[in-house]
Each structure stands twice: as C-alpha cells, then as structure tokens.
Design an enzyme around this catalytic site. Structure first.
Site, PDB file in Angstrom:
ATOM      1  N   LYS A  23      88.153  57.717  34.168  1.00  0.00           N
ATOM      2  CA  LYS A  23      88.571  56.368  34.562  1.00  0.00           C
ATOM      3  C   LYS A  23      88.433  55.401  33.390  1.00  0.00           C
ATOM      4  CE  LYS A  23      89.734  53.071  37.560  1.00  0.00           C
ATOM      5  NZ  LYS A  23      88.874  52.433  38.532  1.00  0.00           N
ATOM      6  N   GLY A  38      85.347  43.905  46.577  1.00  0.00           N
ATOM      7  CA  GLY A  38      84.357  43.583  47.599  1.00  0.00           C
ATOM      8  C   GLY A  38      85.012  43.333  48.953  1.00  0.00           C
ATOM      9  N   ASN A  78     101.563  47.579  35.094  1.00  0.00           N
ATOM     10  CA  ASN A  78     101.095  48.861  34.559  1.00  0.00           C
ATOM     11  C   ASN A  78     102.241  49.816  34.196  1.00  0.00           C
ATOM     12  OD1 ASN A  78      98.664  47.739  35.151  1.00  0.00           O
ATOM     13  ND2 ASN A  78      98.082  49.182  36.757  1.00  0.00           N
ATOM     14  N   SER A  96      93.482  44.467  36.548  1.00  0.00           N
ATOM     15  CA  SER A  96      92.417  43.481  36.762  1.00  0.00           C
ATOM     16  C   SER A  96      92.220  42.625  35.509  1.00  0.00           C
ATOM     17  CB  SER A  96      91.115  44.185  37.135  1.00  0.00           C
ATOM     18  OG  SER A  96      90.733  45.064  36.102  1.00  0.00           O
ATOM     19  N   ALA A 122      93.780  46.720  44.438  1.00  0.00           N
ATOM     20  CA  ALA A 122      93.366  45.623  45.313  1.00  0.00           C
ATOM     21  C   ALA A 122      93.680  44.297  44.659  1.00  0.00           C
ATOM     22  CB  ALA A 122      91.870  45.702  45.603  1.00  0.00           C
ATOM     23  N   GLY A 162      79.603  40.976  46.476  1.00  0.00           N
ATOM     24  CA  GLY A 162      80.752  40.626  45.656  1.00  0.00           C
ATOM     25  C   GLY A 162      81.968  40.315  46.514  1.00  0.00           C
ATOM     26  N   GLY A 163      82.505  39.122  46.368  1.00  0.00           N
ATOM     27  CA  GLY A 163      83.628  38.695  47.195  1.00  0.00           C
ATOM     28  C   GLY A 163      84.953  38.711  46.449  1.00  0.00           C
ATOM     29  N   GLY A 164      85.052  39.562  45.436  1.00  0.00           N
ATOM     30  CA  GLY A 164      86.324  39.723  44.730  1.00  0.00           C
ATOM     31  C   GLY A 164      87.230  40.687  45.480  1.00  0.00           C
ATOM     32  N   ASN A 172      91.209  53.115  31.770  1.00  0.00           N
ATOM     33  CA  ASN A 172      90.986  51.667  31.677  1.00  0.00           C
ATOM     34  C   ASN A 172      91.086  51.164  30.244  1.00  0.00           C
ATOM     35  OD1 ASN A 172      90.611  50.806  34.326  1.00  0.00           O
ATOM     36  ND2 ASN A 172      88.493  51.494  34.355  1.00  0.00           N
TER      37      ASN A 172
END
Lengths: 298, 298
Positions: free
Chosen positions: B182, B12, B200, B249, B130, B7-9, B186
């Site tokens: 969590k 990741g 947030n 996110s 992130a 995963g390249g998000g 969320n």
C-alpha cells in the site's frame, strides 16, 4: 536598415516595435494570414515597461512571403518552429546577403545556424519581459537587456546599429557563456513556474520551491561545467527578483495549451548529460512533468 | 461489541457507518465539538458505492472525552495526528483492555504502536475509496478491502467480528508486506495526483505521468527491498484503474489547504533510503514538490 522580423509572438511584436521606434524600416512576418492582415489594418501597439503605449503602423506578411531584400532578419520564433526558417535562409535569394539574428531560448540551434550560407550570423538572448495581449498588442513587462554575439563572421555596422538604448543590447565575446547563463536560469525557472503555476517570484519566497530550484540549478551547472557558482546563482535569483510578478513563457504556454520549450531547455541538458554520463534525475523529472502537463487537458 | 471510532474524516465516518450497519454499538470521536454536536443532532449519512444511502443515528463526542469502556478502538486519524491518540491509549483506563486498530497510511507508526500497553494491537490499510461530503455525510467512492493484521498479540473474537462482508476485511500473516504494498502505491499515486491535480486514472492514460509513476515505483521498490516486481506493478495499476475517477486523499488535502501525509509516505521512504545509503532523487523531488504545494496559497 531594412529589417525583417520573423514571428508574431510576444518577442517578435516587441522587437518589431523597438526596431521601428529606432527608425528602421521593419516588416513583420507572421505564421498566420489573419495576424498579418490585422497588423496591416491596425498596426502594432506596444506598451513599454513603465512608459506609455506607442502605436506603430507596420508592414506585415505571412511568412515566408518576402517581397524585398532585408539587411537584417530577426528570428523570434520558438526553437521547435525553427526548421522552416532555416530552410528559408538557405534557399531564398532575398536574404542571401542578410544578417540573421536568432533570439531563441535554449542552445539546441547553435550548431545548425553555424552551417547557414550567410557569412555573418548572430544570436542572442532576450532578457526583456514580454507579454502578447492580442495579435497586434504587446506589453513589455520587464526591462532587461538583449545579449548578443556573432556566431560567425562580424559586422561593425550592424553592431553599432543594434547598440541603441531602446534595445539595451550588450555584445559579448563570451557567447556560449552568455547563452549558458540564460539556459541555466531557464532550466530552473521555466519548468518550476509552469509545474506549480506560480509567478517567478515564488521561487524566492516559497522555501520548498527554492529547494527544488537549487536541486535543478546544481544539476544544470554540472552539465554545463560552469565554474563560478556564486555568480550563476546571483544571476538566477536576480532574474526571479526582477521578474517576480511575471508568468514565465513556459507557464503561459501550458495555460494556452501550446507546446512548451521543454525540449530546447531541459531536453537539451538531458542530451548533454547523457553524452557526459552524468545523472540528472531532477531535470529528467521536470522534463517528463512538463510533458505530462502538456497532455493534461485544462 | 462496543466500538470507539476516533477521527471524523472520510475514513472515520465510513468505518463508523459500516460498523453500525454490522450491528455494533459505535461512538464516533471527533476533533471538534461542532462535528460531534452535528452528528448527535443529524446522525451520519453514508452513501455506499453503487448502493443507496443509509442514515445512522450515532453517538459522537469530542475526543478524548470517552465516557465508557470500549472493546475495540478504531483509529482513523492521519499519521501526523497520532501522537495525542497514542498518549490517550497509554493513559486512559477506559481503553486499557481495548484492542486498538490503526488505519493509517504510511508505516511510520508501526514501531511506536508495538510499545502500547494493550496486549493486542491491530493495524491495517483501507482500500475503500471514501469522500467526506460534510461533517455528517460520507460517500464510499470505491469498493476495496480492509487489509488487517495483528501487530502484537492475537484475538480470534475480534478477527471473526471484523471478517464481515460489509467491511470486506482480509487478515494477512504477512503484515509488513501488506503495508509496504500500500505504501508503494501511495508513494506513487498520492504525490503525482496532488502535484498534477488529476484523478487517479490519469496515471494510466497520460504517457508522461506513467513514466513519472514508474520512476517513483522503482525507487520505492528498491528502498523497500521488494522482490516480485510484476505483482507490485499489477497492484499499482489495479488501484489506479479501480479508483480512476477518484481524487486521492493527498490531492484533496492540497485542495482543502490541510496538511498532507507526505511525511508519512515519501518522507518515510527517504529516511529508510538514507539508512541504506540509497539515492532516491525522484521521491525527494515529489517530497519537496508537495511541501511547495502546501505553501502555495490557492
């Protein structure tokens, strides 16, 4: 007929234009001195839906600076600005014999306007689309009707006068039903379009917005104890279709940073639901959601 | 330890950076050939929260093009992209003896990852903030913890390896409780911040958003059958405070026009509520509201 129109917003400017077009002697009463001066100087320009614009030199004054008696007082301020107008109607000799006509969204004001000293009181809902372009310019963005009824008393002259093709006024015996129908549509269209910042037509075309619309619709119906579900639903979708490119008044208020009519619409339903011990979670959600949007600095 | 990060998000890229910083041999597997090539060419740049940025030359390949065996497979794709990774873990000999570590929001995947052929399976939740800046650049926007647990089996080596100050990994016996905590946060923060397009911290400072947050919080608590209300609430407000300048996110997904994790979060709660015959109207409202926002063309 001498007419006083109170309120220089979209509906006030549109009503003042239409009544002048009908040949009445109209004075427009505004909240600010600046707007009254601008109208005295430049008049009011109305761009009628699907027609050319028309220009009206018009008398204007800062409310409540009434200088002569009025026969008809058309009140176009928002629900939350009504208290000073009600006080004025109770106290001023200039409007003792006038017929007040209230054109507010919501139904919170119906019980208080019945108490006014005037022997005839009218109310109604405006289904024309209207957009205020500037202090002196208004646009009719959609052609609807003016649904009117006598809250108390009766007057054939004023009824005949208002039944003019320009206004497209429809008088209905079933007054509460008329307002409820509009309230029901407002309780769905206004909060959703303001929350999602979409034109009214989005409620028809976005599947999930349609689901949310139905959730709010069913709650409002049960609170208002409505019987003909299919008729109410057809009315709701018809308004969405007929005004599909319009931005609702609540959306415009959010965009302009002005207070919305959420108290008069969803707030009214929540109070009615509490009295009946009915749960209205979706209506409560949008009520707080619009209050949250009012506080989010754009 | 040979580590494959899938995963390249944002998560990741952050995990690949942190694991490389810890001295591991990391290969990052991306969804697109383009991102893999960009990383092979330019490496990955990570800007650690409150610290300077660091640059890592990194191996990258398009998933599932695994060329050598991995000891640890860190799965950072979103919940709705998991199916191809699960199929890969079942079929590929290269990862037969690896330990998969799942870092998804939501809890929908827990029952299926228990069925994997690998003898040890881990899962966890990332509390680090992130933000993906580009295909090769990531920013740690807040310092949190990595809460991990063994879904099945146990391995002391990998536990010792992951308990590194850079990751700030905390192992907890009470696995479900950790994920639920969590999920609960969320289920409140993600839909509201995405719906109102706020950071947030707005949930703390806007009175009406706080009311809506509490409405969603109480529903999620009752579905998850949580006991310590004050502890859960403190956890929620702490996350809002600790990430007050972050865009969640879900908000980023809405802004980027990518699918959100609403199914894995609110959708999961709605399914659990149905099984228990519990009404969750507020959670249903935001579920449809986020689906509506996904459809509104920006």
């Amino acid at each position: 007929m001498k007419v006083a129109v109170i309120g220089g917003g979209a509906i006030g400017l549109l009503m003042a234009s239409m009544l002048t077009e009908m040949g009445s002697n109209v004075t427009l009463y505004t909240r600010t001195e600046e707007q009254a001066n601008a109208i005295m100087k430049r008049g009011v320009k109305c761009h009628y839906f699907g027609k050319n614009e028309r220009y009206y030199p018009l008398h204007a004054r800062k409310f409540p600076d009434l200088k002569e008696e009025a026969d008809l007082v058309v009140i176009c301020v928002k629900q939350h600005q009504l208290s000073s107008v009600l006080a004025f109607l109770k106290q001023s000799a200039m409007v003792r014999h006038a017929i007040p006509l209230f054109l507010q969204n919501g139904m919170g004001h119906l019980s208080s306007i019945e108490q006014l000293p005037q022997s005839v009181v009218m109310a109604g809902v405006v289904e024309h689309g209207a957009l205020r372009i500037s202090e002196t310019d208004v646009q009719q963005t959609g052609k609807g009707a003016l649904r009117l009824f006598f809250v108390k008393g009766n007057n054939q002259d004023v009824q005949r006068y208002l039944q003019h093709p320009i206004l497209d006024a429809v008088f209905s015996e079933n007054a509460r039903h008329t307002m409820e129908e509009k309230l029901l549509a407002n309780a769905v269209i206004n909060p959703l379009t303001a929350l999602f910042e979409v034109e009214n037509g989005a409620l028809l075309h976005n599947e999930s917005l349609r689901t949310l619309a139905l959730m709010l619709f069913e709650e409002a119906r049960s609170v208002l104890n409505r019987s003909d579900r299919e008729k109410d639903l057809a009315y709701l979708w018809n308004i969405c279709e007929g005004t599909k490119r319009n931005r609702s008044s609540m959306l415009k208020d959010i965009e302009n940073g002005t207070p919305t009519e959420i108290e008069a619409i969803s707030g009214y339903l929540i109070k009615q639901a509490e009295a009946q011990n009915l749960p209205v979670p979706y209506t409560s959600f949008v009520y707080h959601a619009i209050k949250a949007k009012e506080l989010v600095i754009p």
